[in-house]
Design an enzyme around this catalytic site. Structure first.
Site, short mmCIF file in Angstrom:
data_model
loop_
_atom_site.label_atom_id
_atom_site.label_comp_id
_atom_site.label_asym_id
_atom_site.label_seq_id
_atom_site.Cartn_x
_atom_site.Cartn_y
_atom_site.Cartn_z
N LYS A 78 0.77 -1.45 0.02
CA LYS A 78 -0.03 -0.11 0.00
C LYS A 78 0.92 1.21 -0.03
O LYS A 78 0.35 2.52 -0.46
CB LYS A 78 -0.86 0.24 1.12
CG LYS A 78 -2.08 -1.35 1.35
CD LYS A 78 -2.59 -1.38 0.05
CE LYS A 78 -3.59 -2.43 0.03
NZ LYS A 78 -3.29 -3.82 0.25
N TYR B 237 -12.39 -14.68 3.32
CA TYR B 237 -11.51 -13.46 3.34
C TYR B 237 -11.20 -13.14 4.84
O TYR B 237 -12.24 -13.05 5.60
CB TYR B 237 -12.32 -12.36 2.69
CG TYR B 237 -11.50 -10.97 3.07
CD1 TYR B 237 -10.35 -10.63 2.39
CD2 TYR B 237 -11.93 -10.16 3.91
CE1 TYR B 237 -9.68 -9.69 2.55
CE2 TYR B 237 -11.24 -8.99 4.23
CZ TYR B 237 -10.14 -8.79 3.60
OH TYR B 237 -9.22 -7.56 3.69
N TYR C 15 -3.08 -12.64 3.44
CA TYR C 15 -2.98 -12.42 2.01
C TYR C 15 -1.66 -13.31 1.60
O TYR C 15 -1.75 -14.15 0.73
CB TYR C 15 -2.65 -10.81 1.74
CG TYR C 15 -3.76 -9.86 1.99
CD1 TYR C 15 -4.82 -9.90 1.09
CD2 TYR C 15 -3.84 -9.43 3.35
CE1 TYR C 15 -5.87 -8.90 1.45
CE2 TYR C 15 -4.96 -8.38 3.58
CZ TYR C 15 -5.85 -8.24 2.58
OH TYR C 15 -7.05 -7.50 2.78
C1 PLP Z 1 -3.98 -5.00 0.35
C2 PLP Z 1 -3.06 -6.29 0.41
C3 PLP Z 1 -3.04 -7.09 -1.02
C4 PLP Z 1 -3.95 -6.98 -2.03
O1 PLP Z 1 -3.52 -6.00 -2.81
P1 PLP Z 1 -4.63 -5.24 -3.60
O2 PLP Z 1 -4.01 -4.28 -4.59
O3 PLP Z 1 -5.65 -4.76 -2.90
O4 PLP Z 1 -5.22 -6.20 -4.57
C5 PLP Z 1 -2.11 -8.24 -0.88
N1 PLP Z 1 -1.43 -8.53 0.41
C6 PLP Z 1 -1.48 -7.64 1.08
C7 PLP Z 1 -0.55 -7.95 2.67
C8 PLP Z 1 -2.29 -6.57 1.49
O5 PLP Z 1 -2.24 -5.81 2.47
#
Ligand code: PLP
Length: 326
Positions: free
Chosen positions: A45, A259, A285
């Site tokens: 991010k 999720y 994630y």
């Molecule tokens: C937000 C996030 C993602 C996904 O990225 P997007 O751009 O939202 O698809 C993947 N891994 C982590 C650790 C994240 O915080």
């Protein structure tokens, strides 16, 4: 016009080979370390926020409003960027937003991980009872209107920072790796709100590199949201991209129970990378994405030079109940 950015992260983030795991797997595996951005404990991010915060400052906003899961990595990094520039940050959050039916899941403890960091950053977190994503978006809009009614200038950022500027950041990120390494046959990463995937796919369209998102959310409709975002990105780039929903390679097999809820395969993958390379992944994630990558290699469907894009998320390692860890 080229979007402006403010400096937040240390680029290029490292890119290196995973020698020991490559030997174990008979693969040629590399990793892009966006867990090491040097900003607010890392994560993908930070890249988006360099462009988003420039827009916030250009518009002279008093407060930024967004929404997400309670454990959102985006909200943590947004709060840090807002703190750095003296802008207020307000977020509508839910423990577990869901699509249709209320899932019978209770994955997270609340006051650890990202929530602890959010509080340290002084983010105005508005915690709502679990409901659908649509309801969460509506609550973010209400929050924005509450600030406007109080005379504040509000900048709204969609979930995960997945606005066209967020996607643009990952078009630029693809250029960063092109300067660091020979082209890859495949790039694999965790895909959720979409700007990571849309930016990389846009930059690498027409190349020999496969861009494979391992979905963190179970809804196959997200490919259509990605296509919409790609269309909006055309406005930033000033050129047609032409990416429809079927242009996005998404693998939905590794979401697990839902999720935001750890999966057994994801947890196994976290241990595998920790014990072979000493690198940590997160349970929501990157751990699930790495589980997907290991399976794709095992199935023989990903071959050759393979890059895992580590998107960060590490605070969540400390926010999931220990019995889920095994
Ligand atoms: C937000 C996030 C993602 C996904 O990225 P997007 O751009 O939202 O698809 C993947 N891994 C982590 C650790 C994240 O915080």
């Amino acid at each position: 016009m080229t979007p402006n950015k403010v400096p937040l992260i240390l680029t290029p983030t490292p890119l290196h080979r995973l020698d020991r795991l490559s030997r174990e797997l008979g693969a040629d595996l590399w990793i892009k370390r966006d867990d090491l951005t040097g900003f607010a404990l890392g994560g993908n991010k930070g890249r988006k926020l360099e462009y988003l915060m420039a827009a916030v400052l250009e518009q002279r906003a008093d407060v930024v409003v967004t929404c997400g899961g309670l454990h959102s990595n985006f909200i943590r990094q947004l709060g840090a960027a807002c703190a750095k520039f003296g802008v207020a940050c307000s977020a509508a959050v839910m423990n577990l937003p869901y699509e249709d039916e209320r899932p019978d899941l209770d994955p997270m403890v609340v006051d650890n991980g990202n929530v602890l960091l959010d509080r340290l950053l002084g983010i105005d977190l508005r915690v709502h009872p679990d409901a659908t994503w649509e309801e969460l978006y509506a609550m973010a809009e209400e929050l924005a209107q509450e600030h406007e009614a109080a005379g504040k200038k509000v900048y709204r950022i969609p979930i995960g920072g997945s606005s066209p500027l967020g996607a643009y950041a990952f078009v630029q990120a693809a250029k960063e790796i092109a300067a660091q390494a020979e082209p890859f046959d495949a790039i694999v990463f965790a895909s959720s709100s979409g700007s990571t995937h849309v930016g990389l796919q846009c930059a690498l369209r027409g190349s020999a590199t496969r861009v494979i998102g391992i979905a963190s959310d179970p809804e196959p409709e997200i490919a259509h949201d990605f296509a919409d975002l790609a269309t909006q990105l055309e406005g930033v780039l000033g050129e047609p991209i032409g990416l429809a929903a079927d242009a996005f390679e998404l693998d939905f097999r590794f979401v697990g129970p839902g999720y935001g809820v750890p999966s057994r395969e994801g947890d196994d993958a976290i241990r595998r990378l920790a014990q072979s390379e000493g690198i940590f992944l997160d349970p929501i994630y990157s751990g699930k994405a790495f589980a997907g990558l290991l399976r794709l290699i095992d199935e023989g469907s990903v071959k050759g030079r393979t890059l895992f894009w580590h998107t960060g998320g590490l605070p969540s390692l400390f926010a999931v109940k220990s019995e889920d860890r095994g």
